[in-house]
Every structure is written in structure tokens, then in C-alpha cells.
Design a protein around this motif. Structure first.
Motif, PDB file in Angstrom:
ATOM      1  N   GLU A   1      -4.823   9.319   4.101  1.00 57.15           N
ATOM      2  CA  GLU A   1      -5.203   8.490   2.958  1.00 57.15           C
ATOM      3  C   GLU A   1      -5.905   9.291   1.873  1.00 57.15           C
ATOM      4  OE1 GLU A   1      -6.815   4.543   3.672  1.00 57.15           O
ATOM      5  OE2 GLU A   1      -6.264   4.721   5.784  1.00 57.15           O
TER       6      GLU A   1
ATOM      7  N   TYR B   1      -6.604  -0.956  -4.182  1.00 59.53           N
ATOM      8  CA  TYR B   1      -5.411  -0.978  -3.335  1.00 59.53           C
ATOM      9  C   TYR B   1      -5.745  -1.575  -1.975  1.00 59.53           C
ATOM     10  CZ  TYR B   1      -7.403   3.281  -1.212  1.00 59.53           C
ATOM     11  OH  TYR B   1      -8.230   4.189  -0.590  1.00 59.53           O
ATOM     12  N   ARG B   2      -4.726  -2.132  -1.339  1.00 54.58           N
ATOM     13  CA  ARG B   2      -4.931  -2.753  -0.032  1.00 54.58           C
ATOM     14  C   ARG B   2      -5.067  -1.685   1.047  1.00 54.58           C
ATOM     15  NH1 ARG B   2      -1.469  -7.487   3.190  1.00 54.58           N
ATOM     16  NH2 ARG B   2      -3.157  -7.880   4.696  1.00 54.58           N
TER      17      ARG B   2
ATOM     18  N   LYS C   1     -10.592   0.954  -2.205  1.00 57.44           N
ATOM     19  CA  LYS C   1      -9.843   0.273  -1.146  1.00 57.44           C
ATOM     20  C   LYS C   1     -10.431  -1.114  -0.897  1.00 57.44           C
ATOM     21  CE  LYS C   1      -9.972   2.301   2.886  1.00 57.44           C
ATOM     22  NZ  LYS C   1      -9.612   3.203   4.006  1.00 57.44           N
TER      23      LYS C   1
ATOM     24  N   PRO D   1       0.778  -1.251   0.000  1.00 54.35           N
ATOM     25  CA  PRO D   1       0.000   0.000   0.000  1.00 54.35           C
ATOM     26  C   PRO D   1       0.802   1.289   0.000  1.00 54.35           C
ATOM     27  CG  PRO D   1      -0.172  -1.137   2.121  1.00 54.35           C
ATOM     28  CD  PRO D   1       0.501  -2.081   1.183  1.00 54.35           C
TER      29      PRO D   1
ATOM     30  N   TYR E   1      -4.265   8.614  -1.813  1.00 55.44           N
ATOM     31  CA  TYR E   1      -5.023   7.823  -2.786  1.00 55.44           C
ATOM     32  C   TYR E   1      -6.131   8.677  -3.404  1.00 55.44           C
ATOM     33  CZ  TYR E   1      -2.910   3.979  -0.100  1.00 55.44           C
ATOM     34  OH  TYR E   1      -2.035   3.148   0.549  1.00 55.44           O
TER      35      TYR E   1
ATOM     36  N   ILE F   1      -4.174   0.114   3.996  1.00 61.84           N
ATOM     37  CA  ILE F   1      -2.899   0.193   4.705  1.00 61.84           C
ATOM     38  C   ILE F   1      -3.076   0.030   6.214  1.00 61.84           C
ATOM     39  CG2 ILE F   1      -2.915   2.710   5.016  1.00 61.84           C
ATOM     40  CD1 ILE F   1       0.100   2.654   4.327  1.00 61.84           C
TER      41      ILE F   1
END
Length: 386
Positions: A363, A347-348, A373, A327, A367, A350
Motif C-alpha cells: 500500500e 480511498y477505501r 485511507k 481501491p 497510494y 483495500i
């Protein structure tokens, strides 16, 4: 018995025991042999790339002469700290942030020619990959005493510190001191310009074609990015986790086949995996590695590590979906930000990892809001969207 003979026998016995010990150690040790499929993959891709390099004389790039906009009288610089110890992703963030701040503050963008280290890195590492980016900068000698320094984004890597607060500053030369500047908000308002500046050369796109077998080029392509290497040992970043990667990829394949976000379903889905550890990728996906003979749930195309610009060209041309498995990987971030128009990024989360970058990150600043997510349950292996 002669003491000398007895001593010699003792040494002979010791020597034989040692030889036998080495023999058993040798036969018990498993040789670390690279799987044949990886050896053949690297060989075939390298041959393809070499053919393209030998055809360079046939390729003509569009010659563009871009004159730096002279309408702004004031200048702005950035303390390019990431140039000294950061990877390509960090360097790209700082350069694009500088361009974005220049546009926001209506100042000409300078790279101070007194810093020979920055000039060398631009010439040796950035220009060969992104030749158009040099058009965005002016290179001048600006004495230290002639510039005013101002803190911006100090202390944390991945937060946005709005430069608009300095739009009325009267100084002719302004230098922002900060760290990393890893937020899309610095430059997202000129995203089309950023994509154009970071467009690889035609030859790089041709090399990228070598990574994808022709039979898959019309498929719907999902592109997970793998980040291992120093992330495994620096005790700061979260490297790619194999279980998450496999579970998330399976989830995305099923999701895309069924149709997602009001889009049509895609019966032919292929996964092309990028990263800096192809052996790791092989272990995660070895039952799905692309072959002509065996029918599979989906095919996984392995991509040997060649050069970052080839990966960037591939995602820009082929990837309909990107997946960031580590991430805080900045290169994984750029692969997604510059990917094919209309692509979707996942995306993973975090916060569910041990990644310490989370302590320096907002975040919503790192992102883009359109990215999705993913939540991973370590017990059940279930993947969900937030």
C-alpha cells in the motif's frame, strides 16, 4: 367425432393457452426504462460537447517545440505489457514509469519502433489525449541483440523495485522486463513534469465544463469515482460498493462543511460523480440528484460517460476532493493524482474488501502518503479515517 376435427381443436386450445401465457408474462415483466433525468442529462451534455467540437477552428493551441535532451548517451526501454491488454490507467502507469526511470538512471527514454503494436497504440490512443507526452520519447529501431534485458518489478503489479540499483550499468541499451509498474515512486520525483505531460488540450477542458452546471462552478466540489463494469465479473477486483460510496460521500460532505485539516469550512458543497455506470450512480444518489427546485443536504451532479480525457480534465479543473471507491482502480488513481492542485484524496481500505489485488500490493508503494485511507464498518455504516 371426426378424428381430424378433434386434432384441430386440440391444437387450437394449445395455441390459445400459449398466447395467454405470453400475455401474462409480458404484463408482469417490468420494462427497463432509463430514468428521464438520465436521458435528458446525456442529451444536454452531448449537445454542449458537440457545440465545442464545431468551434475547433477558433481554438489555437500553444505551439511548443521540445527537443529531446541529448546529453545522455545511454538509453532505457520498458517492456510495455500493459499496452496489449490493459486499460488507459495501466498504460499511463507504464509510460510515466518509463519517463521516471529514464530520469533516475540518466538515460534517454526509448520506445522501440520494431514493436508496431506499441507505436499504433501510442498514435491512436495516447497521443490524441495527451499530445505533449510524445515529446518525452525517442522512437528508434533497436535490434534485439543490441539491448540488454533486466528484470524489474517482476511478479507483482503494485510494488516499487528501485531502479537506482542499476544506475552504474555500462550497457548502452537497457530494457526492463516487468509487470504493470503501478507505483507512484517510479515518477513522483518529477511530478510537475508528469502533470505537464498529461495535461489535456484546451478543447478537452472546455468539454469538461459541460458536465458541471454553471451554478455550481464556484462550489467546493467532491468527486467520487465509480468503477463497476468488468470489476463485477472478473473475480479479482473489488467493484464500487453502493453502501460504502453513499456513506463515504456523506462523511466527506459533513467533514468539508465543518472545515478539515485546518482549512476553512465550505457551506456550498457539490458532489460530482464519475465512473462507467451512470445508472448505478443514479440509484445510489437519486434522492440527491441536482435539480433547481428541491433543497437537499447536498446536490449530486451525474456525469455521463463520455471519454476518459474529459473526466481527467474535469478533476484537474474542479475537484477539491477526490474519493476512490474501488481501491484497485488505476483510472480512479490517475483521476486523483492529476486532480486540481491542492486537492485531497480519500480511498477505501483495500484490506476490508475482497479485492485480490491486495495480494500483489504494497500500500505504501501504490497510494501516496498524503492520501487518506477510509475505514468502513459494514454493520453500522460508519466511516472513519485511519
Amino acid at each position: 367425432m371426426n378424428p381430424k376435427i378433434r386434432t384441430n381443436k386440440f391444437y387450437i386450445v394449445v395455441f390459445l393457452v400459449f398466447v395467454i401465457f405470453l400475455f401474462f408474462i409480458q404484463i408482469r415483466r417490468k420494462p427497463t426504462v432509463e430514468p428521464l433525468i438520465l436521458t435528458e442529462l446525456k442529451k444536454n451534455v452531448q449537445q454542449c460537447v458537440s457545440r465545442i467540437e464545431n468551434m475547433t477552428f477558433l481554438i489555437t493551441e500553444d505551439a511548443e517545440i521540445t527537443e529531446t535532451d541529448k546529453k545522455y548517451s545511454k538509453t532505457v526501454q520498458l517492456h510495455l505489457g500493459g499496452f496489449r491488454d490493459g486499460g488507459l490507467g495501466n498504460k499511463m502507469f507504464e509510460l510515466m514509469t518509463l519517463i521516471g526511470i529514464g530520469d533516475t538512471l540518466q538515460r534517454r527514454v526509448l520506445v522501440n519502433a520494431t514493436d508496431l503494436n506499441n507505436i499504433r497504440i501510442l498514435a491512436d490512443e495516447i497521443y490524441p489525449i495527451f499530445p505533449k507526452i510524445i515529446d518525452e520519447f525517442e522512437f528508434k529501431f533497436v535490434p534485439t541483440a543490441a539491448a540488454t534485458r533486466q528484470d524489474l518489478s517482476v511478479g507483482k503489479c503494485c510494488t516499487f523495485d528501485d531502479p537506482k540499483q542499476f544506475i552504474s550499468r555500462p550497457e548502452k541499451h537497457l530494457i526492463f522486463d516487468g509487470r504493470y509498474f503501478q507505483s507512484f515512486k517510479y515518477f513522483n520525483h518529477i511530478r510537475l513534469k508528469i502533470r505537464d505531460s498529461l495535461k489535456p488540450k484546451i478543447q478537452i477542458f472546455q468539454k469538461a465544463e459541460c458536465l458541471l452546471p454553471e451554478r455550481h462552478r464556484n462550489d467546493f466540489i467532491i468527486c467520487p469515482h465509480i468503477r463497476r463494469g468488468d470489476f463485477q465479473t472478473d473475480d479479482f477486483h473489488q467493484p464500487t460498493d453502493p453502501k460504502f460510496t453513499r456513506a463515504a460521500t456523506n462523511f466527506l460532505v459533513d467533514y468539508c462543511r465543518a472545515g478539515y485539516r485546518n482549512r476553512k469550512s465550505h457551506p456550498r458543497v457539490t458532489v460530482a460523480v464519475f465512473g462507467n455506470d451512470v445508472k448505478f450512480v443514479y440509484e445510489v444518489f437519486k434522492d440527491l440528484v441536482d435539480t433547481i427546485e428541491l433543497p437537499k443536504k447536498y446536490s449530486v451532479v451525474l456525469t455521463p460517460t463520455l471519454a476518459p480525457e474529459i473526466d481527467l480534465a474535469f478533476t484537474r479543473k474542479y475537484c477539491d476532493v477526490t474519493l476512490i471507491t474501488a481501491p484497485s482502480s488505476t483510472f480512479g488513481w490517475w483521476l486523483s493524482y492529476l486532480s486540481k492542485e491542492g486537492s485531497v484524496t480519500y480511498y477505501r481500505n483495500i484490506q476490508e474488501t475482497q479485492d485480490k489485488v491486495a495480494n500483489e500490493m504494497k500500500e505504501e508503494d501504490f497510494y501516496p502518503p498524503e492520501w487518506i485511507k477510509l475505514r468502513y464498518d459494514n454493520v453500522t455504516g460508519r466511516i472513519d479515517k485511519f
